[in-house]
Design a protein around this motif. Structure first.
Motif, short mmCIF file in Angstrom:
data_model
loop_
_atom_site.label_atom_id
_atom_site.label_comp_id
_atom_site.label_asym_id
_atom_site.label_seq_id
_atom_site.Cartn_x
_atom_site.Cartn_y
_atom_site.Cartn_z
N GLU A 51 14.70 -1.97 10.48
CA GLU A 51 15.41 -0.70 10.27
C GLU A 51 15.44 -0.29 8.81
OE1 GLU A 51 19.28 -0.72 12.08
OE2 GLU A 51 18.54 -1.77 13.85
N ASP A 52 15.47 -1.28 7.91
CA ASP A 52 15.60 -1.00 6.48
C ASP A 52 14.28 -0.98 5.74
OD1 ASP A 52 18.36 -0.98 6.76
OD2 ASP A 52 18.59 -3.08 6.20
N THR A 53 13.19 -1.39 6.39
CA THR A 53 11.91 -1.54 5.70
C THR A 53 11.16 -0.23 5.64
OG1 THR A 53 11.74 -3.84 6.45
CG2 THR A 53 9.72 -2.80 5.67
N ALA A 54 11.00 0.28 4.42
CA ALA A 54 10.20 1.48 4.19
C ALA A 54 8.84 1.12 3.61
CB ALA A 54 10.93 2.44 3.27
N ALA A 55 8.74 -0.10 3.04
CA ALA A 55 7.48 -0.57 2.44
C ALA A 55 7.51 -2.09 2.38
CB ALA A 55 7.30 0.00 1.04
N LEU A 56 6.32 -2.68 2.34
CA LEU A 56 6.17 -4.12 2.17
C LEU A 56 5.52 -4.41 0.83
CD1 LEU A 56 4.76 -5.15 5.67
CD2 LEU A 56 7.09 -5.45 4.84
N MET A 57 5.87 -5.55 0.26
CA MET A 57 5.26 -5.97 -1.00
C MET A 57 4.85 -7.43 -0.86
SD MET A 57 6.81 -5.81 -4.87
CE MET A 57 6.73 -4.00 -4.91
N PHE A 58 3.68 -7.76 -1.42
CA PHE A 58 3.15 -9.11 -1.36
C PHE A 58 2.60 -9.51 -2.72
CE2 PHE A 58 2.18 -6.99 2.67
CZ PHE A 58 2.76 -7.84 3.59
N SER A 73 -1.43 -7.93 14.84
CA SER A 73 -0.36 -8.70 15.48
C SER A 73 0.64 -7.79 16.17
CB SER A 73 0.36 -9.55 14.43
OG SER A 73 1.57 -10.05 14.93
N GLU A 74 0.89 -8.06 17.43
CA GLU A 74 1.88 -7.30 18.17
C GLU A 74 3.27 -7.48 17.58
OE1 GLU A 74 2.97 -7.37 22.69
OE2 GLU A 74 0.78 -7.16 22.48
N ASP A 75 3.55 -8.70 17.09
CA ASP A 75 4.86 -8.99 16.49
C ASP A 75 5.11 -8.18 15.22
OD1 ASP A 75 5.43 -10.85 18.45
OD2 ASP A 75 4.76 -12.56 17.25
N TYR A 79 5.11 -2.69 11.29
CA TYR A 79 4.74 -2.65 9.88
C TYR A 79 3.38 -2.01 9.64
CZ TYR A 79 8.45 -6.11 9.02
OH TYR A 79 9.65 -6.77 8.92
N LYS A 80 2.64 -1.72 10.67
CA LYS A 80 1.24 -1.34 10.53
C LYS A 80 1.01 -0.13 9.62
CE LYS A 80 -3.07 -0.95 12.93
NZ LYS A 80 -3.81 -1.36 14.07
N GLU A 81 1.77 0.93 9.80
CA GLU A 81 1.49 2.17 9.07
C GLU A 81 2.34 2.39 7.83
OE1 GLU A 81 -1.17 3.95 9.64
OE2 GLU A 81 -1.64 2.60 11.30
N ILE A 82 3.33 1.53 7.58
CA ILE A 82 4.16 1.75 6.39
C ILE A 82 3.40 1.34 5.13
CG2 ILE A 82 6.30 1.46 7.70
CD1 ILE A 82 6.64 -1.25 6.37
N PRO A 83 3.75 1.90 3.99
CA PRO A 83 3.05 1.55 2.75
C PRO A 83 3.21 0.07 2.40
CG PRO A 83 4.39 3.51 2.45
CD PRO A 83 4.75 2.94 3.79
N LYS A 84 2.14 -0.48 1.83
CA LYS A 84 2.14 -1.86 1.38
C LYS A 84 1.71 -1.88 -0.08
CE LYS A 84 1.11 -2.77 6.00
NZ LYS A 84 1.10 -1.36 6.31
N TYR A 85 2.31 -2.81 -0.82
CA TYR A 85 2.00 -2.98 -2.23
C TYR A 85 1.65 -4.44 -2.46
CZ TYR A 85 4.23 1.53 -2.54
OH TYR A 85 4.55 2.85 -2.35
N VAL A 86 0.56 -4.67 -3.16
CA VAL A 86 0.14 -6.03 -3.52
C VAL A 86 0.23 -6.11 -5.04
CG1 VAL A 86 -1.66 -7.78 -3.38
CG2 VAL A 86 -1.46 -6.05 -1.57
N VAL A 87 1.00 -7.07 -5.52
CA VAL A 87 1.15 -7.24 -6.96
C VAL A 87 0.18 -8.32 -7.40
CG1 VAL A 87 2.73 -7.70 -8.86
CG2 VAL A 87 3.57 -6.58 -6.78
N SER A 88 -0.84 -7.91 -8.13
CA SER A 88 -1.88 -8.84 -8.56
C SER A 88 -2.66 -8.26 -9.74
CB SER A 88 -2.86 -9.13 -7.41
OG SER A 88 -3.95 -9.89 -7.86
N ASP A 98 -8.83 -2.65 5.93
CA ASP A 98 -8.75 -1.32 6.54
C ASP A 98 -7.86 -1.39 7.78
OD1 ASP A 98 -10.48 -0.07 4.73
OD2 ASP A 98 -12.24 -0.78 5.83
N GLY A 99 -7.30 -0.26 8.16
CA GLY A 99 -6.55 -0.16 9.40
C GLY A 99 -5.16 -0.75 9.33
N TRP A 100 -4.59 -0.87 8.13
CA TRP A 100 -3.25 -1.44 7.99
C TRP A 100 -2.36 -0.53 7.17
CZ3 TRP A 100 -1.54 -6.42 5.07
CH2 TRP A 100 -0.37 -6.93 5.65
#
Length: 191
Positions: A51-58, A73-75, A79-88, A98-100
């Motif tokens: 409910e609180d997740t607007a983005a993921l970071m890794f 992953s069905e589980d 999370y599939k379409e929300i923005p993701k950030y990779v710090v590297s 692709d497709g995530w």
């Protein structure tokens, strides 16, 4: 208003979050999450976080571990379409799957601080102990969502500084415990 940055993960009672899924992750005691009897109720925090997740970071290593699995992953479908950030500082754009949903590479702690100042909801870091530690030391973590497992590992990565960074006060926001010995602890960082 600054975005909330939340570190969420599994942790041993002595603060180690290294290799919960298996020895192949690098720690001799790896796989400790699966040594505890499964209880769906104990994992309810993970569904509450949606409910609180607007983005993921890794961090880079966690991204490389999750990216081949989570997109299909069905589980983790929510999370599939929300923005993701990779710090590297080393991950190339060509290494992004692709497709995530949208994925952005951030190159520094300063980039994370700037992202927090933008509009948007909560940013959740799953695992990524090296990144979590770096951001905690920079004062950028706002909340810890912990599932603490009844095991002592003695050594391994922690998201908490092991040096003397000075006292950091936390405020308990939510807590619960389960029949399998797992405890849910949600702490807000007091500034």
């Amino acid at each position: 208003m600054a975005r909330e940055l939340v570190w969420t993960g599994f942790m041993s009672l002595d603060g180690v979050m290294d290799s919960p899924g298996g020895e192949s992750e690098g720690h001799d005691g790896g796989g400790w999450v699966f040594d505890v009897e499964f209880s769906e109720e104990a994992y309810s925090l993970k569904s509450e976080e949606l409910e609180d997740t607007a983005a993921l970071m890794f961090g880079r290593r966690s991204y490389e571990a999750f990216a081949p699995i989570w997109p299909g992953s069905e589980d983790h479908a929510a999370y599939k379409e929300i923005p993701k950030y990779v710090v590297s500082s080393t991950l190339g754009e060509d290494a992004l799957v692709d497709g995530w949903g949208p994925i952005t590479v951030l190159r520094s702690t300063e980039d994370v601080a700037a992202l927090k100042e933008q509009d948007g909801g909560g940013i959740f870091i799953h695992g990524s102990p090296t990144l979590g530690l770096r951001l905690a030391e920079a004062g950028l973590i706002d909340r810890y969502n912990l599932l603490v497992f009844p095991v002592l590992l003695g050594a391994g990565k922690s998201v908490f500084p092991r040096t003397d960074p000075g006292k950091q006060k936390l405020r308990l926001r939510d807590a619960d415990s389960y029949a399998n010995g797992v405890a849910k602890l949600v702490y807000e960082v007091v500034r």
